[in-house]
Each structure stands twice: as C-alpha cells, then as structure tokens.
Design a protein around this motif. Structure first.
Motif, PDB file in Angstrom:
ATOM      1  N   ILE A   9      65.306  97.510  44.037  1.00 24.23           N
ATOM      2  CA  ILE A   9      64.470  97.325  42.853  1.00 24.23           C
ATOM      3  C   ILE A   9      64.664  98.392  41.777  1.00 24.23           C
ATOM      4  O   ILE A   9      64.440  98.119  40.620  1.00 24.23           O
ATOM      5  N   CYS A  10      65.093  99.597  42.152  1.00 21.20           N
ATOM      6  CA  CYS A  10      65.091 100.661  41.126  1.00 21.20           C
ATOM      7  C   CYS A  10      66.467 100.892  40.486  1.00 21.20           C
ATOM      8  O   CYS A  10      66.549 101.549  39.460  1.00 21.20           O
ATOM      9  N   HIS A  11      67.535 100.390  41.064  1.00 20.53           N
ATOM     10  CA  HIS A  11      68.893 100.514  40.510  1.00 20.53           C
ATOM     11  C   HIS A  11      69.426 101.949  40.454  1.00 20.53           C
ATOM     12  O   HIS A  11      70.401 102.219  39.768  1.00 20.53           O
ATOM     13  N   ALA A  12      68.773 102.889  41.158  1.00 21.40           N
ATOM     14  CA  ALA A  12      69.276 104.273  41.141  1.00 21.40           C
ATOM     15  C   ALA A  12      70.605 104.381  41.888  1.00 21.40           C
ATOM     16  O   ALA A  12      71.329 105.356  41.718  1.00 21.40           O
ATOM     17  N   CYS A  13      70.927 103.405  42.742  1.00 24.90           N
ATOM     18  CA  CYS A  13      72.113 103.536  43.600  1.00 24.90           C
ATOM     19  C   CYS A  13      73.349 102.858  43.025  1.00 24.90           C
ATOM     20  O   CYS A  13      74.386 102.843  43.678  1.00 24.90           O
TER      21      CYS A  13
END
Ligand code: FAD
Length: 350
Positions: A306-310
C-alpha cells in the motif's frame, strides 16, 4: 535475539569521518534534512508481549487522524528495517504505537526500546478513519487489531456526547486483552460506549463470523451501524464475506497482505545487480524477503503493497503479484518488491 541499536545508541559506533548530517544528528538526534526521526518519551507495558511506545517526532511530522498508521524504522544488526504501526493515541494527542511482539522488528521494539531512543519514521497515512459525520458505529477487532480502533475510541467517546459506539473485541484471555482497564472505565463512564470482550479461552470457541448469530447476540442492531474491522487475516476475511452477504457497510484495516489463492508461481533466480548478489527463490517468497534474507539493502515500508516505499526498477524478467496472481513486468517498470515474487529469472536494479 537480533541486536536492536536505535540511532542514539549507535552514535559512538561512527568510525569513518562524519558527514554534516551526522554532526547535526549528534547535536540534535531529531534534526536531519533527509529522514524524519522521533525520540521515545515513554515505554509502557500493556500485556506480557506488548508495549505502548510514546514518541516526540521532529520536524516534518503531521498530526495523525484517529485510525491512521505510520512507518517506523529501526536498525537491527546494522540493517534499517521498516514496519507499519497504527497510532494508538487519540487525534490531537502525542503519538504512540502499541506493538505486539511477533517477529523480527516487533520483538526488537517490544523488548529493546528505552526512553531516549531515537526511531526513524514517516508521516501518518491511511484512510481507516472515523466517518466525517457522526454515525452509530460497530468496531470489530481481534488481538493487536484493536490499536487503530483504540485511537478512534479515545478520540470520539470522551469528547462527543452523541457518540454511539459498540466495540466487540476478541482475545484469547483477559491477560492478553489490550487496553482492558481503560476500556472498562470508558464503558462505565460513557453511556454512548458499550464493550463486549470475547475471550476465546473462556468461551471455548472463537467469535463465529460465518453466520450472524454471534453478532446478533453481541450487537443486535449491527446492520444499522457503520462498521470497522481490524484483526488477523481469517477474522477479516470472514467479516468481509458476512458483510458482503448482508450488504452492510464495513471498513477493514489489514496488517498483513491479501494473498490470492494459488498465486504462488514458479519462483526463479533473482539477481540484485547493484549489490552483485544472486539468490534462488521459490514462488511464495517475495522479492523483498529474498533480498533481505540475502543481506541486500532493500527499501521497504508497509510490506503489504500500500505505501510504495519498496518500489524498485525491474531490469529483466517478470514477476507475479501475490495479491492478484497476475504475472507482469517490462524492463524499466517499477516493481513493488513486498508483494511480488519471481516468475522465472528476474533482475533488479538494487
Ligand atoms: C497498516 C498497518 C498497521 C499495523 N499496525 C500494527 C499495530 O498497531 N501493532 C502491531 O503490533 N502490529 C501492527 N502491524 C503489523 C506490523 O507492521 C508488523 O507486520 C508486525 O509487527 C510483524 O513484524 P515483525 O518484523 O515483527 O515480523 P516479521 O518477522 O516481518 O513477520 C512475522 C510474520 O507475522 C505475520 N504478521 C504480521 N502481523 C500480523 C498480525 N497482526 N497477525 C498475525 N500475523 C501477522 C507476517 O505476515 C509474517 O508472516 C501493522 C501493519 C500494517 C500494514
């Protein structure tokens, strides 16, 4: 147990010449142009396996809405690991997370955090929040799934005379139930708040959400309420099916990713080009887990897509999305490594 070294405790470990940002950190650990940080102000035991960690964030933090979560980073064995934690205090109160020891990061946080430690973090996010206009609410939670809902209850119940909230919370034993005393006090004090504690140990069975009978008994007007649910995967899957069948209104917060049935693919050899490492991974190991297990420094965040940090550029090969089973990928595409597995040989720009 892996060694947990919050930032304030690793300052003395610098051996190479310090950068300006390092000097800044040594003077004020919350100052950094690059990374939001917070200093731990209190650590309060909740149960044998969980603690509430209160912290004072530095510049760049936005006050949280009740029910939101934040990414928290800690250094474990020299690697910065990120996980998401719901903010358990009410809106307008100083932030805190309530963590239950379960795996690598949570156990390090529960057993290793001390007042004065510095945590890495990112501003609050998430849309599992209270409705804009007051509504009768049903909160359905299990285990550590109570934390975002506790923030909503702390925000709403003491402050609004028109609050109408029923909390049905499931835990194994009274000793394992989070915030038990405070919830009892709130239920005593505020007629608009009703608490149903479901102890599976005492009742000899779990809350059954495959039919409506347990809910009818716990909260007869549940169909007329805006409902919120947070807890383990099977608990939420059952709640979603029930509400779909009954055409009710349910918001769900998941702590772990949805995995599509049969989405495990063939796996394959993953090449981490910049790090110059190769590993063989099966079809159920995410690219993020495979990289971390091999000691590759991977960006990570919510670990559930969900957060797209990766996101990481794909150089070659294709990946399978664990949430849908879909195989996709072209060279140059950005891949969410936390919800992707190798579908054959894969090369990543990391
Ligand atoms: C939006 C969001 C909010 C969250 N809020 C909280 C919170 O308030 N308190 C809290 O303790 N945790 C919370 N989590 C879970 C947290 O981010 C970590 O996943 C959890 O602490 C386990 O991380 P770990 O490094 O200890 O375990 P790992 O070593 O990464 O993994 C342990 C295993 O446990 C599984 N797992 C993770 N969480 C759960 C769970 N709740 N129930 C059952 N299995 C699980 C993982 O999928 C994995 O298989 C939240 C997660 C998300 C995405």
């Amino acid at each position: 147990m892996p060694s947990f070294r919050p930032l304030s405790r690793i300052a003395s470990a610098f051996t190479t010449p310090l950068t300006p940002a390092d000097y800044l950190r040594l003077v004020n650990p919350l100052s950094s142009a690059r990374q939001l940080r917070a200093v731990v102000t209190a650590v309060q035991p909740e149960t044998a396996d969980s603690v509430t960690i209160r912290f004072r964030p530095g510049k760049g933090w936005n006050p949280h809405e009740a029910g939101q979560w934040a990414r928290i980073g800690v250094e474990i064995d020299g690697v910065r690991q990120w996980r998401s934690y719901s903010l358990s205090t009410g809106a307008g109160q100083d932030p805190a997370i309530t963590v239950t020891a379960m795996g690598t990061v949570s156990t390090a946080l529960v057993r290793g955090t001390r007042v004065g430690d510095v945590l890495f973090l990112a501003p609050p996010e998430g849309d599992f929040v209270l409705p804009e206009h007051p509504r009768p609410l049903l909160m359905l939670t299990a285990g550590s799934g109570l934390t975002p809902v506790m923030s909503m209850i702390r925000t709403l119940v003491p402050r609004r005379a028109d609050a109408d909230v029923v909390l049905v919370h499931s835990s194994r034993t009274p000793e394992e139930a989070l915030f038990a005393e405070e919830l009892l006090e709130l239920a005593d004090q505020f007629p608009g708040f009703r608490l149903v504690q479901w102890f599976t140990g005492e009742r000899g069975r779990r809350l059954d959400l495959t039919t409506t009978s347990d809910l009818d008994a716990a909260c007869p007007d549940w169909r007329d309420r805006a409902s919120y649910a947070c807890g383990p995967v099977d608990f939420l899957d059952a709640a979603e099916s029930l509400w779909n069948r009954e055409e009710g209104e349910l918001r769900v917060e998941r702590f772990a990713p949805v995995v599509a049935p049969g989405s495990g693919g063939e796996g394959g050899r993953i090449t981490f080009e910049k790090t110059d490492k190769e590993v063989e991974a099966d079809g159920s190991t995410t690219l993020l887990d495979a990289g971390e297990n091999a000691g590759v420094l991977m960006s990570s965040g919510c670990r559930m897509g969900i957060c797209h940090a990766c996101v990481t550029p794909l150089l070659a090969g294709q990946v399978r999305d664990t949430r849908t089973g879909e195989v996709h990928g072209e060279p140059g595409h950005l891949i969410q490594t936390c919800v992707s597995t190798a579908a054959g040989p894969v090369s990543l720009d990391v």
